[in-house]
Enzyme design. Structure first.
Site, PDB file in Angstrom:
ATOM      1  N   ASP A 168       9.947   1.761 -15.150  1.00  0.00           N
ATOM      2  CA  ASP A 168      10.559   1.427 -13.899  1.00  0.00           C
ATOM      3  C   ASP A 168      11.512   0.455 -14.206  1.00  0.00           C
ATOM      4  OD1 ASP A 168       9.121   3.485 -12.535  1.00  0.00           O
ATOM      5  OD2 ASP A 168       8.001   1.783 -11.650  1.00  0.00           O
ATOM      6  N   GLY A 207       5.148   4.711 -13.188  1.00  0.00           N
ATOM      7  CA  GLY A 207       4.468   5.909 -13.129  1.00  0.00           C
ATOM      8  C   GLY A 207       3.344   6.342 -12.151  1.00  0.00           C
ATOM      9  N   GLN A 217      13.797   3.077   0.217  1.00  0.00           N
ATOM     10  CA  GLN A 217      14.196   3.235  -1.415  1.00  0.00           C
ATOM     11  C   GLN A 217      14.872   4.506  -1.616  1.00  0.00           C
ATOM     12  OE1 GLN A 217      10.089   2.740  -2.798  1.00  0.00           O
ATOM     13  NE2 GLN A 217      10.875   0.970  -3.473  1.00  0.00           N
ATOM     14  N   THR A 266      15.249   6.640  -5.266  1.00  0.00           N
ATOM     15  CA  THR A 266      14.907   6.546  -6.649  1.00  0.00           C
ATOM     16  C   THR A 266      15.460   7.898  -7.543  1.00  0.00           C
ATOM     17  OG1 THR A 266      12.830   5.690  -6.102  1.00  0.00           O
ATOM     18  CG2 THR A 266      12.960   6.813  -8.214  1.00  0.00           C
ATOM     19  N   PHE A 313      15.189   9.854 -11.057  1.00  0.00           N
ATOM     20  CA  PHE A 313      13.945  10.007 -11.987  1.00  0.00           C
ATOM     21  C   PHE A 313      14.344  10.727 -13.265  1.00  0.00           C
ATOM     22  CE2 PHE A 313       9.826  11.124 -13.572  1.00  0.00           C
ATOM     23  CZ  PHE A 313       9.163   9.849 -13.515  1.00  0.00           C
ATOM     24  N   GLY A 363       2.664   2.653   5.789  1.00  0.00           N
ATOM     25  CA  GLY A 363       3.465   1.319   5.633  1.00  0.00           C
ATOM     26  C   GLY A 363       2.810   0.246   6.264  1.00  0.00           C
ATOM     27  N   GLY A 379      -0.181   0.715   8.740  1.00  0.00           N
ATOM     28  CA  GLY A 379      -1.644   0.883   8.392  1.00  0.00           C
ATOM     29  C   GLY A 379      -1.501   2.548   7.901  1.00  0.00           C
ATOM     30  N   ASP A 397       0.382   3.879  -4.667  1.00  0.00           N
ATOM     31  CA  ASP A 397      -0.512   3.918  -5.609  1.00  0.00           C
ATOM     32  C   ASP A 397      -1.530   3.068  -5.827  1.00  0.00           C
ATOM     33  OD1 ASP A 397       1.370   5.965  -6.536  1.00  0.00           O
ATOM     34  OD2 ASP A 397       2.487   4.488  -7.895  1.00  0.00           O
TER      35      ASP A 397
END
Length: 302
Positions: free
Chosen positions: A17, A43, A109, A111, A113, A216, A219, A247
């Site tokens: 990352d 990852g 965000q 991303t 990839f 987020g 909760g 994750d």
């Protein structure tokens, strides 16, 4: 299942990352300066496997990595943590998957990839899984479905489509959910999946044992056929970077489950684990031990 036996297999991406914090995302055809950038180990599958191991539960990783993996420091790091990496597939011509993650001041965000070695999943057949739980994270949808079908019935299957959700066709998503026990999604993924499948909560619960939706700072909610369990957000010292919170929640939840806790406690352990991760940049930088998680829950009188 005593001894060294791995309790949880994590299937999916192991990636490098690059994380950037920006005031706001630039408009098309404009540029902005970035104050700092750093490489981190990431990852979704690897983040979860490392989180599980840090919590004192043995884990193994099934991923495709590239020719640059050995020299990146990542392989040695996983070995030093005593994570079983015997199921890694090494590509000789592709590089390890990479993510460029941009976070704005409101923790939104974007991303980018690089798939890299992950293209090899299509060539692989799932191994026999000798673990209690097979957790299927972001990765190749076809391979993930094969793994879910192979594991379902013998192992508890946990599935988190993550940001790869748009790569699943309606039929494929439905089929993998039908071979899933614990389904994890964040609120955005849950909305997308529900629209794609035309599902209400009950439709999921006809197929899975538990649906866990993370929200987020609001909760998370655990839905089962019998009840709806609201899990509060456990406050972090200071939110530095939300990357990897999901994750780590899954790592905490699944670790608590194999330790024999009920679903509510699993959710609380997940939330507390995530509260540490957001306090530092990078998905694996600030993963806590089991004792630290329990201590934080006690501090919140939970």
């Amino acid at each position: 299942m005593g001894g060294k036996m791995e309790k949880i297999t994590c299937v999916g991406h192991t990636a490098l990352d690059y994380i950037f914090n920006v005031e706001k995302f630039p408009e098309p055809n404009t540029s902005i300066q970035i104050p700092s950038a750093r490489k981190y180990y990431g990852g979704a599958a690897a983040n979860t496997a490392v989180g599980i191991k840090k919590l004192g539960v043995n884990s193994e990783l099934l991923s495709c990595v590239g020719y640059d993996f050995k020299n990146s420091g990542y392989e040695r790091y996983l070995k030093n943590l005593d994570i079983n990496i015997s199921k890694l597939y090494y590509s000789e011509e592709e590089e390890t998957p990479k993510a460029w993650i941009f976070t704005d001041k409101d923790n939104n965000q974007i991303t980018f990839f690089l798939w890299g070695a992950a293209k090899h999943y299509k060539e692989l057949n799932p191994p026999n899984f000798n673990t209690e739980i097979v957790h299927i994270a972001t990765g190749d949808p076809e391979f993930n479905l094969k793994c879910a079908k192979k594991a379902y019935g013998n192992n508890l299957v946990s599935f988190d489509p993550g940001q790869d959700l748009p790569q699943y066709s309606k039929e494929m998503l439905l089929e993998i959910i039908e071979h899933t026990n614990f389904l994890f999604m964040n609120k955005h993924e849950f909305e997308r999946a529900s629209n794609l499948l035309n599902f209400e909560i009950d439709d999921y619960l006809e197929r899975v044992d538990a649906l866990i939706v993370t929200k987020g700072s609001k909760g998370s909610v655990i839905y089962t056929k019998d009840k709806k369990i609201e899990i509060p957000c456990i406050k972090a010292g200071k939110v530095i970077d939300p990357t990897g919170a999901g994750d780590s929640y899954r790592a905490g939840f699944l670790s608590a489950y194999v330790k024999g806790y009920d679903l509510e406690k699993c959710g609380l352990i997940g939330a507390a684990t995530a509260s540490f991760v957001v306090e530092a940049k990078g998905c694996q930088t600030n993963l806590p031990t089991w004792d630290k998680v329990v201590e934080r829950l006690e501090k919140h009188r939970i």
